[in-house]
Design an enzyme around this catalytic site. Sequence first.
Site, short mmCIF file in Angstrom:
data_model
loop_
_atom_site.label_atom_id
_atom_site.label_comp_id
_atom_site.label_asym_id
_atom_site.label_seq_id
_atom_site.Cartn_x
_atom_site.Cartn_y
_atom_site.Cartn_z
N HIS A 98 0.85 -1.19 0.00
CA HIS A 98 0.00 0.00 0.00
C HIS A 98 0.88 1.23 0.00
CE1 HIS A 98 -0.22 0.97 4.62
NE2 HIS A 98 0.96 0.51 4.29
N CYS A 111 5.76 6.72 4.35
CA CYS A 111 4.66 5.79 4.03
C CYS A 111 3.81 6.23 2.86
CB CYS A 111 3.78 5.56 5.26
SG CYS A 111 4.63 4.64 6.56
N HIS A 143 5.01 0.52 -0.41
CA HIS A 143 5.75 -0.39 0.45
C HIS A 143 4.82 -1.52 0.88
CE1 HIS A 143 3.74 2.33 3.25
NE2 HIS A 143 3.85 1.39 4.18
N HIS A 152 3.81 -4.88 3.85
CA HIS A 152 3.84 -5.38 5.23
C HIS A 152 3.40 -6.84 5.24
CE1 HIS A 152 4.04 -1.36 7.07
NE2 HIS A 152 3.13 -0.98 6.18
N HIS A 161 -1.47 -10.56 -0.89
CA HIS A 161 -0.66 -10.22 -2.06
C HIS A 161 -1.40 -9.25 -2.99
CE1 HIS A 161 1.70 -13.55 -0.52
NE2 HIS A 161 2.71 -13.02 -1.18
N GLU A 217 -0.01 -3.88 11.73
CA GLU A 217 0.74 -3.50 10.53
C GLU A 217 2.19 -3.93 10.66
OE1 GLU A 217 -0.22 0.20 8.16
OE2 GLU A 217 1.67 0.75 9.14
#
Length: 121
Positions: free
Chosen positions: A13, A22, A26, A28, A66, A107
């Site tokens: 995201h 952010c 990137h 997570h 994904h 997160e």
Amino acid sequence: MRLRRDFTFDAAHNLVAYHGKCERLHGHTYRLGVTLEGTPDEEGMVLDFVELKRIVREQVLDQVDHAYLNDLVPQPTAENLARWAFQRLDAPLHRPHCRLTSVEVFETADSSVTFYREDLS
């Protein structure tokens, strides 16, 4: 009685309405905690863990794993993802003897947000 099961998924995201690192794309490895509250049924279960896993997979994990989360939630913060997941799971997990009470989204390993039923508005 409270029942909880945790799940993980990997997703990418970027936070377009945020100024900082952010805002760049990137990813997570998220952890999703789903909590129900209720009384055990005639089989002695609040909800069968197998059924809970199926519902969470169908309603949430199949969409987010994904995936590029911005395609699902315009500003995919942990707060907004927790709300989104709660809204998708609330009706499918409602039973006469139990209901969804919260969804927690980690997160990172040490940063999470919990969305409670009371937060619906």
